[in-house]
Design a protein around this motif. Structure first.
Motif, short mmCIF file in Angstrom:
data_model
loop_
_atom_site.label_atom_id
_atom_site.label_comp_id
_atom_site.label_asym_id
_atom_site.label_seq_id
_atom_site.Cartn_x
_atom_site.Cartn_y
_atom_site.Cartn_z
N PRO A 82 0.79 -1.23 0.00
CA PRO A 82 0.00 0.00 0.00
C PRO A 82 0.83 1.29 0.00
CG PRO A 82 -1.07 -1.60 1.39
CD PRO A 82 0.24 -2.21 0.97
N ILE A 83 1.99 1.29 0.68
CA ILE A 83 2.78 2.53 0.69
C ILE A 83 3.65 2.65 -0.56
CG2 ILE A 83 2.78 2.68 3.20
CD1 ILE A 83 5.70 1.72 3.16
N ARG A 84 3.58 1.64 -1.43
CA ARG A 84 4.24 1.64 -2.74
C ARG A 84 5.74 1.88 -2.70
NH1 ARG A 84 -0.13 -0.20 -3.56
NH2 ARG A 84 -1.49 0.19 -5.35
N ARG A 85 6.41 1.22 -1.79
CA ARG A 85 7.87 1.28 -1.76
C ARG A 85 8.41 0.17 -0.87
NH1 ARG A 85 9.63 3.33 3.08
NH2 ARG A 85 8.18 4.62 4.27
N VAL A 86 9.70 -0.06 -1.00
CA VAL A 86 10.42 -0.97 -0.13
C VAL A 86 10.75 -0.24 1.16
CG1 VAL A 86 12.57 -2.28 0.12
CG2 VAL A 86 11.35 -2.29 -2.07
N LEU A 87 10.73 -0.94 2.29
CA LEU A 87 11.05 -0.31 3.57
C LEU A 87 12.56 -0.14 3.73
CD1 LEU A 87 8.14 -1.61 4.02
CD2 LEU A 87 8.74 -1.60 6.43
N THR A 88 12.96 0.74 4.62
CA THR A 88 14.37 0.92 4.94
C THR A 88 14.70 0.20 6.25
OG1 THR A 88 14.09 2.93 6.26
CG2 THR A 88 14.30 3.20 3.86
N VAL A 89 15.96 -0.14 6.42
CA VAL A 89 16.37 -0.79 7.68
C VAL A 89 16.19 0.15 8.86
CG1 VAL A 89 17.96 -2.47 6.68
CG2 VAL A 89 18.79 -0.16 7.19
N GLU A 90 16.31 1.45 8.59
CA GLU A 90 16.15 2.43 9.67
C GLU A 90 14.73 2.43 10.22
OE1 GLU A 90 19.72 3.34 7.45
OE2 GLU A 90 17.63 3.14 6.74
N GLU A 91 13.74 2.23 9.35
CA GLU A 91 12.35 2.19 9.82
C GLU A 91 12.11 1.00 10.75
OE1 GLU A 91 9.66 4.16 6.33
OE2 GLU A 91 10.79 2.38 5.78
N VAL A 92 12.71 -0.13 10.42
CA VAL A 92 12.59 -1.30 11.28
C VAL A 92 13.32 -1.05 12.60
CG1 VAL A 92 13.05 -3.77 11.51
CG2 VAL A 92 12.39 -2.82 9.28
N ALA A 93 14.52 -0.50 12.49
CA ALA A 93 15.35 -0.25 13.68
C ALA A 93 14.68 0.72 14.64
CB ALA A 93 16.71 0.27 13.27
N GLU A 94 14.05 1.75 14.13
CA GLU A 94 13.40 2.74 14.99
C GLU A 94 12.22 2.13 15.75
OE1 GLU A 94 12.63 5.74 12.11
OE2 GLU A 94 14.71 6.44 12.09
#
Length: 264
Positions: A222-234
């Motif tokens: 739905p957000i139409r992009r790949v996630l970043t490692v920083e988003e998971v880390a936060e």
């Protein structure tokens, strides 16, 4: 928001690269002293130096094999000796994507057992080893990194993530009275070192290109992009903090909405 993590100490398994490395970096930025561990000492030493340079925090590399109970216990003992305590455990040491993703006729039972030993029993070994230290202080955060294959049926290795979810809930029941929370986070498609290898493997199966495989995931998210490692880390940093004290036993997807199931 002040996460109130300054002065805490953490162990991050699988901390030499990918999500684990990003988690170690974010924790260090929050004032946490971090021990990173994996099987490869050279990669850990490089990661520790780079994270310390980027954050000004303290990061110690400790090589360990999470398939060995003796190795895990020695690693935790060394981490506590060097950092003075352990408040947070982030379990992330596992083969990315799992080792068994082929049809049943071609699946290797030994590879499946290795997946389960590393990710499920390995996570348990680490949780078991840190528990006495966390109980002694009345504070602990255990965050297990699972995976979306536990919510689907396309990869046999996905059973390890389902087992990690069960382990998480069982430990949350046992450890909650001691001020220790336990949660599992299921990342979606995240930009890491190994993700393009998975794109290539999937492309070979589909008879298409890696770029087309990546775009197919993006189109379904739905957000139409790949996630970043920083988003998971936060997100993991929040779960590791006193601010998340009321959250335990939860199975949380961080996937940009890729999971279409409804979980209550």
């Amino acid at each position: 928001m002040d996460l109130e993590l300054t002065g805490r100490a953490a162990i991050v398994t699988g901390g030499g690269r990918g999500i684990g490395r990003a988690v170690a970096r974010e924790l260090a930025r929050e004032g946490v002293a971090v021990a990173i561990t994996s099987r490869t000492a050279s990669a850990l030493e490089t990661a520790a130096k780079e994270i310390e340079s980027e954050t000004g925090g303290r990061v110690v590399p400790i090589a360990a094999d999470t398939t060995s109970t003796a190795s895990v216990r020695a690693m935790v003992d060394e981490a506590v000796a060097r950092l003075g305590r352990v408040d947070v455990l982030v379990n992330g040491a596992a083969a990315p994507g799992g080792r068994v993703r082929n049809p049943v006729e071609e699946a290797d039972p030994e590879a499946l057992l290795d997946d389960l030993n590393t990710k499920v029993v390995g996570y348990f070994r680490c949780a078991q080893a840190v528990t006495p230290h966390m109980r002694a202080t009345g504070y602990g955060r255990i965050i297990n990194i699972g995976g979306l294959t536990g919510r689907a049926s396309h990869a046999l290795s996905g059973m390890r993530n389902l087992a990690v979810t069960h382990l998480t809930k069982a430990l949350s029941d046992q450890l909650g009275p001691d001020g220790i929370t336990v949660n599992v986070l299921h990342p979606g498609v995240v930009e890491t070192e190994h993700i393009h290898e998975l794109y290539e493997a999937e492309a070979a199966k589909r008879g298409t290109t890696a770029a087309a495989v990546e775009q197919s995931y993006i189109d379904r998210t739905p957000i139409r992009r790949v996630l970043t490692v920083e988003e998971v880390a936060e997100t993991i940093c929040f779960l590791a903090s006193p601010r998340a004290a009321a959250i335990t036993g939860e199975s949380i997807g961080i996937d940009g909405g890729l999971t279409r199931g409804i979980f209550i």
